[in-house]
Design an enzyme around this catalytic site. Structure first.
Site, PDB file in Angstrom:
ATOM      1  N   CYS A  88       0.868  -1.183   0.000  1.00  0.00           N
ATOM      2  CA  CYS A  88       0.000   0.000   0.000  1.00  0.00           C
ATOM      3  C   CYS A  88       0.901   1.228   0.000  1.00  0.00           C
ATOM      4  O   CYS A  88       1.764   1.372   0.839  1.00  0.00           O
ATOM      5  CB  CYS A  88      -0.863  -0.005   1.256  1.00  0.00           C
ATOM      6  N   GLN A  89       0.749   2.091  -0.973  1.00  0.00           N
ATOM      7  CA  GLN A  89       1.594   3.289  -1.064  1.00  0.00           C
ATOM      8  C   GLN A  89       0.728   4.502  -1.369  1.00  0.00           C
ATOM      9  O   GLN A  89      -0.478   4.374  -1.504  1.00  0.00           O
ATOM     10  CB  GLN A  89       2.601   3.099  -2.223  1.00  0.00           C
TER      11      GLN A  89
END
Ligand SMILES: C[S@@+](CC[C@H](N)C(=O)[O-])C[C@H]1O[C@@H](n2cnc3c(N)ncnc32)[C@H](O)[C@@H]1O
Length: 411
Positions: A88-89
């Protein structure tokens, strides 16, 4: 390989493969899943333990690559089902210098996934991520998930998502993850008939059929959110201005989104006690450090700290169970399980009543892998690390069986 392929074969590409949780789960579901390409690369590490584990289970093959996905994405063959659990970025988008004008944030893996989807147009896509994805980033709630939905829509896909806590469906770990099942828009009616949003969300869809729902929280609900539309001139506009609540289940049809909070119909729990190794556990797993230190780490605290702009604030954390409760499913296992920190599981050994850590086999059992799956030459701490990254395999088996049925409707 050619000989194995028949009409029912579902050709799979596995990205961010880790130690192969998706592949194992799908292969347990049906021999019709045939993984034709897998990629795994741990950034910045010379030793690629997860990849070595993957190869030791699934064989040496030119179709397993151990390079940054950004470098090898163009060599991915045509396939039917794309799977992967990606980090997740921050997905934000900016005006680029190039003629196309729109550019995703550099190094963000979502853009690699979208490029692969656009190049190879798999019929089906199954992705996994942490549940905070639907809220992130903190200061522009829902933006990243909005960008994901919009880019999936633009690539020609409808989708469903659901946040699933594995423990709710009978698995021994309270691991909450979001799963996204996307499919080419023209396949929806073949797979799901003409059911609308609500029916898909509440019993007739991909997730609601296999992970039943007890009830719906009517106060947590969005309807008719138009991701497709005229509301946003382009992805940059959406990136800068979009914000929305998304709940733990949702459907996007032709760029229109419904999302609602659903309450699962829970299955009988599997407890941590049930997956513990029986008999004598090696002495190295017993705690040698002072128990006070561990008790302190797990205690509730309020600590005064200074933020980056020099202002004081109170950092607080709640009490954690010490030792971990054996008669409940375990807490989420993190990649840091091998070090001593607040989240490390500490249990009272059933045989000796002494305190100890979980063994690598117990870590594997929490995710439903076979015993000793990661016993492939990696140092012990990486066995915990790879399990902290991995997914709960039996959930994928449940999804695989459903995918196989849906595939039967579209071939
Ligand atoms: C959340 S884990 C997925 C674990 C996997 N589902 C399993 O069952 O083991 C994400 C994986 O992506 C890998 N990864 C991170 N950046 C990558 C990149 N740029 N290219 C390829 N793989 C990457 C990490 O090493 C990690 O194993």
């Amino acid at each position: 390989m050619g000989n194995n392929i028949n009409k029912r074969t579902i050709r799979v590409v596995e990205l961010f493969a880790g130690v192969g949780g998706f592949r194992l789960g799908l292969e347990r579901a049906s021999s019709n899943f045939l993984t034709i390409y897998a990629n795994q690369w741990e950034p910045g590490r010379t030793k690629q333990w997860a990849f070595e584990c993957y190869v030791s289970h699934f064989g040496e093959s030119e179709n397993h690559t151990n390079e940054d996905i950004a470098i090898v994405k163009n060599e991915i063959p045509q396939h039917d089902l794309l799977v992967g659990g990606f980090p997740c970025q921050d997905y934000s988008v900016a005006h680029g210098n190039n003629a196309k004008g729109i550019q995703g944030k550099k190094g963000v893996l979502w853009w690699e996934i979208i490029d692969i989807i656009k190049n190879q147009e798999p019929s089906l896509i199954l992705l996994e991520n942490v549940d905070r994805l639907i809220r992130s980033p903190h200061l522009q709630r829902g933006r990243d998930f909005g960008i994901m939905l919009k880019t999936l829509f633009d690539a020609g896909y409808d989708c469903e998502w659901r946040v699933i806590n594995a423990a709710d469906y009978g698995h021994p770990q309270r691991r909450k993850r979001i799963f996204i099942f996307a499919y080419k828009r023209n396949l929806r009616v073949k797979m799901f008939g003409r059911f609308g949003f609500k029916k898909l969300l509440l019993g007739k869809g991909f997730f609601s059929d296999i992970f039943p729902i007890r009830e719906v929280n009517k106060n947590k609900n969005i309807e008719n959110l138009d991701i497709n539309s005229s509301n946003f001139s382009d992805l940059v506009d959406l990136s800068e201005n979009f914000t929305s609540n998304f709940y733990n289940s949702g459907v996007m049809i032709k760029g229109v989104v419904y999302s609602t909070e659903v309450i699962p119909k829970k299955e009988k729990e599997t407890t941590l006690r049930e997956i513990l190794e029986t008999g004598e556990v090696d002495e190295r797993f017993f705690i040698k450090e002072s128990l006070e230190k561990i008790e302190y780490l797990k205690s509730s605290k309020r600590i005064e700290r200074i933020n980056p702009i020099g202002e004081p604030y109170i950092y607080s954390e709640g009490q954690m169970f010490f030792p971990d409760l054996l008669d409940r499913p375990a807490r989420t296992m993190l990649t840091s399980e091998a070090s001593i920190n607040r989240s490390t599981h500490v249990i009272e050994d059933v045989e000796t009543s002494r305190f100890r850590f979980l063994t690598p086999i117990e870590a594997e059992r929490l995710n439903g892998f076979d015993d000793n799956w990661t016993n492939t030459g990696m140092p012990e701490r990486f066995r915990y690390f790879t399990m902290g990254n991995a997914l709960v395999v039996p959930l994928i088996t449940t999804m695989g069986k459903k995918i196989e049925k849906l595939w039967g409707r579209i071939i």
